[in-house]
Write a protein that holds these residues in place. Structure first.
Motif, PDB file in Angstrom:
ATOM      1  N   PHE A  34       0.823  -1.209   0.000  1.00 45.42           N
ATOM      2  CA  PHE A  34       0.000   0.000   0.000  1.00 45.42           C
ATOM      3  C   PHE A  34       0.859   1.262   0.000  1.00 45.42           C
ATOM      4  CE2 PHE A  34      -2.663   3.263   1.989  1.00 45.42           C
ATOM      5  CZ  PHE A  34      -3.811   3.151   1.222  1.00 45.42           C
ATOM      6  N   GLY A  35       1.989   1.220   0.698  1.00 46.18           N
ATOM      7  CA  GLY A  35       2.872   2.380   0.747  1.00 46.18           C
ATOM      8  C   GLY A  35       3.478   2.701  -0.613  1.00 46.18           C
ATOM      9  N   GLN A  36       3.863   1.663  -1.356  1.00 54.44           N
ATOM     10  CA  GLN A  36       4.415   1.870  -2.693  1.00 54.44           C
ATOM     11  C   GLN A  36       3.355   2.395  -3.646  1.00 54.44           C
ATOM     12  OE1 GLN A  36       5.826  -2.039  -3.581  1.00 54.44           O
ATOM     13  NE2 GLN A  36       7.667  -1.854  -2.334  1.00 54.44           N
ATOM     14  N   CYS A  37       2.118   2.045  -3.354  1.00 54.58           N
ATOM     15  CA  CYS A  37       1.017   2.491  -4.207  1.00 54.58           C
ATOM     16  C   CYS A  37       0.671   3.951  -3.967  1.00 54.58           C
ATOM     17  CB  CYS A  37      -0.203   1.620  -3.938  1.00 54.58           C
ATOM     18  SG  CYS A  37      -1.784   2.404  -4.259  1.00 54.58           S
ATOM     19  N   CYS A  38       0.543   4.323  -2.715  1.00 55.10           N
ATOM     20  CA  CYS A  38      -0.129   5.578  -2.401  1.00 55.10           C
ATOM     21  C   CYS A  38       0.719   6.617  -1.689  1.00 55.10           C
ATOM     22  CB  CYS A  38      -1.360   5.279  -1.540  1.00 55.10           C
ATOM     23  SG  CYS A  38      -2.415   3.995  -2.248  1.00 55.10           S
ATOM     24  N   PHE A  39       1.929   6.253  -1.284  1.00 55.86           N
ATOM     25  CA  PHE A  39       2.733   7.201  -0.523  1.00 55.86           C
ATOM     26  C   PHE A  39       4.129   7.397  -1.111  1.00 55.86           C
ATOM     27  CE2 PHE A  39      -0.382   5.492   2.461  1.00 55.86           C
ATOM     28  CZ  PHE A  39      -0.987   6.669   2.863  1.00 55.86           C
ATOM     29  N   GLY A  40       4.244   7.172  -2.405  1.00 59.11           N
ATOM     30  CA  GLY A  40       5.480   7.510  -3.099  1.00 59.11           C
ATOM     31  C   GLY A  40       6.664   6.615  -2.817  1.00 59.11           C
ATOM     32  N   GLY A  41       6.418   5.370  -2.433  1.00 62.25           N
ATOM     33  CA  GLY A  41       7.531   4.460  -2.199  1.00 62.25           C
ATOM     34  C   GLY A  41       8.233   4.107  -3.491  1.00 62.25           C
ATOM     35  N   SER A  42       9.457   3.618  -3.366  1.00 61.40           N
ATOM     36  CA  SER A  42      10.248   3.243  -4.540  1.00 61.40           C
ATOM     37  C   SER A  42      10.442   1.733  -4.543  1.00 61.40           C
ATOM     38  CB  SER A  42      11.608   3.951  -4.514  1.00 61.40           C
ATOM     39  OG  SER A  42      11.435   5.358  -4.538  1.00 61.40           O
ATOM     40  N   PRO A  43       9.585   1.002  -5.240  1.00 63.16           N
ATOM     41  CA  PRO A  43       9.689  -0.462  -5.247  1.00 63.16           C
ATOM     42  C   PRO A  43      10.881  -0.942  -6.061  1.00 63.16           C
ATOM     43  CG  PRO A  43       7.999   0.242  -6.784  1.00 63.16           C
ATOM     44  CD  PRO A  43       8.454   1.481  -6.055  1.00 63.16           C
ATOM     45  N   LYS A  44      11.369  -2.124  -5.719  1.00 64.69           N
ATOM     46  CA  LYS A  44      12.445  -2.759  -6.489  1.00 64.69           C
ATOM     47  C   LYS A  44      11.864  -3.356  -7.764  1.00 64.69           C
ATOM     48  CE  LYS A  44      15.004  -3.959  -2.289  1.00 64.69           C
ATOM     49  NZ  LYS A  44      15.566  -5.070  -1.473  1.00 64.69           N
ATOM     50  N   ILE A  45      12.730  -3.687  -8.674  1.00 64.86           N
ATOM     51  CA  ILE A  45      12.278  -4.175  -9.970  1.00 64.86           C
ATOM     52  C   ILE A  45      11.559  -5.517  -9.843  1.00 64.86           C
ATOM     53  CG2 ILE A  45      14.412  -5.413 -10.543  1.00 64.86           C
ATOM     54  CD1 ILE A  45      14.006  -4.353 -13.446  1.00 64.86           C
ATOM     55  N   ASN A  46      11.878  -6.302  -8.806  1.00 66.24           N
ATOM     56  CA  ASN A  46      11.203  -7.582  -8.619  1.00 66.24           C
ATOM     57  C   ASN A  46      10.002  -7.468  -7.683  1.00 66.24           C
ATOM     58  OD1 ASN A  46      12.545  -7.483  -6.035  1.00 66.24           O
ATOM     59  ND2 ASN A  46      14.335  -8.394  -7.025  1.00 66.24           N
ATOM     60  N   GLU A  47       9.558  -6.238  -7.422  1.00 67.10           N
ATOM     61  CA  GLU A  47       8.382  -6.008  -6.588  1.00 67.10           C
ATOM     62  C   GLU A  47       7.230  -5.382  -7.369  1.00 67.10           C
ATOM     63  OE1 GLU A  47      10.554  -5.231  -2.261  1.00 67.10           O
ATOM     64  OE2 GLU A  47      10.053  -3.520  -3.545  1.00 67.10           O
ATOM     65  N   VAL A  48       7.370  -5.271  -8.676  1.00 63.57           N
ATOM     66  CA  VAL A  48       6.335  -4.667  -9.510  1.00 63.57           C
ATOM     67  C   VAL A  48       6.003  -5.572 -10.682  1.00 63.57           C
ATOM     68  CG1 VAL A  48       7.066  -2.332  -8.889  1.00 63.57           C
ATOM     69  CG2 VAL A  48       7.990  -3.409 -10.940  1.00 63.57           C
ATOM     70  N   ILE A  49       4.776  -5.410 -11.178  1.00 60.03           N
ATOM     71  CA  ILE A  49       4.330  -6.154 -12.358  1.00 60.03           C
ATOM     72  C   ILE A  49       3.679  -5.162 -13.314  1.00 60.03           C
ATOM     73  CG2 ILE A  49       2.857  -7.992 -13.238  1.00 60.03           C
ATOM     74  CD1 ILE A  49       2.911  -9.256 -10.472  1.00 60.03           C
ATOM     75  N   ALA A  50       4.096  -5.182 -14.565  1.00 62.62           N
ATOM     76  CA  ALA A  50       3.452  -4.346 -15.579  1.00 62.62           C
ATOM     77  C   ALA A  50       2.263  -5.119 -16.150  1.00 62.62           C
ATOM     78  CB  ALA A  50       4.444  -3.998 -16.686  1.00 62.62           C
ATOM     79  N   VAL A  51       1.093  -4.544 -16.030  1.00 62.70           N
ATOM     80  CA  VAL A  51      -0.143  -5.209 -16.455  1.00 62.70           C
ATOM     81  C   VAL A  51      -0.693  -4.525 -17.696  1.00 62.70           C
ATOM     82  CG1 VAL A  51      -2.492  -5.834 -15.799  1.00 62.70           C
ATOM     83  CG2 VAL A  51      -0.672  -5.848 -14.074  1.00 62.70           C
ATOM     84  N   THR A  52      -1.103  -5.327 -18.670  1.00 60.88           N
ATOM     85  CA  THR A  52      -1.751  -4.825 -19.877  1.00 60.88           C
ATOM     86  C   THR A  52      -3.006  -5.644 -20.130  1.00 60.88           C
ATOM     87  OG1 THR A  52       0.364  -4.159 -20.860  1.00 60.88           O
ATOM     88  CG2 THR A  52      -1.513  -4.375 -22.340  1.00 60.88           C
TER      89      THR A  52
END
Length: 233
Positions: free
Chosen positions: A168-186
């Motif tokens: 939630f913090g990475q979503c809404c409070f400007g956190g900086s996630p690592k490359i293995n903590e995000v998924i690009a969705v299409t």
């Protein structure tokens, strides 16, 4: 003579007793733990909506126990028992109902032929020389189901592609996630999504891009993991 001496003594004792009673009453105060227990009961309504908030009725019940002990220790000095009783009952009901509801949702939320995955599956093993996990390699090309938050960007509405994060913090409070903590969705169909604070349910084909894949996001320009989504809730 004896009677005249005893009578004033009796009156004096009653007067002292009345004075003591009035003094005791003047020092009564409302139990702070009982009042706080009641307040937590109100906020604990959120436990029916979000699994993470199930901790609220647990804290409310702990406050109920402390409040009950305080009333036993200071039965004449404290007031506010109704707050304690109501707060305790409501917190118990919300803890039981919330736990049962979220258990039911968890067991029925995955669509048929989708495999539930967690963000912990995507983190590389300790001492790994690559930024992705072995589990991610096994999932490549598989139909998966995952829950997460839409990460805010310059675009906020009618999104066909976006970055999904689990925190939630990475979503809404400007956190900086690592490359293995995000998924690009299409989305592969006509589905679209708007940015919000809600946790979303996404399903589709998972891909591991070992050389990373470019995205349209400035803050997350490249990703390891992508999902071609055909399910949204």
């Amino acid at each position: 003579m004896i009677q005249s001496i005893q009578e004033p003594t009796r009156v004096s004792t009653q007067s002292i007793s009345q004075t003591a009673s009035e003094t005791d009453g003047s020092y009564q105060s409302i139990s702070k733990t009982a009042l706080t227990c009641f307040v937590f009961a109100i906020f604990s309504l959120g436990a029916l909506l979000t699994p993470e908030l199930i901790i609220l009725p647990v804290i409310g019940l702990a406050l109920f126990v402390f409040s009950w002990l305080n009333f036993r220790r200071f039965p004449h000095e404290l007031i506010g028992r109704p707050f304690m009783v109501i707060g305790g009952v409501v917190n118990v009901v919300l803890l039981v109902a919330g736990s049962a509801w979220h258990t039911y949702c968890y067991n029925t939320e995955v669509p048929p032929n989708y495999e539930r995955i967690l963000y912990s599956f995507l983190k590389p093993e300790k001492d790994s020389k690559v930024p992705f996990s072995k589990r991610a390699e096994e999932l490549d090309g598989q139909r998966v189901f995952i829950k997460g938050y839409v990460r805010p960007s310059d675009r906020k509405t009618n999104l066909k592609d976006f970055i999904l994060v689990g925190d939630f913090g990475q979503c809404c409070f400007g956190g900086s996630p690592k490359i293995n903590e995000v998924i690009a969705v299409t989305f592969t169909k006509d589905d679209r999504i708007d940015y919000s604070l809600r946790r979303r349910h996404i399903g589709g084909i998972f891909h591991l891009n070992k050389n990373t894949k470019r995205t349209s996001e400035k803050d997350v320009p490249r990703v390891l993991y992508t999902i071609e989504a055909d399910y949204l809730k």
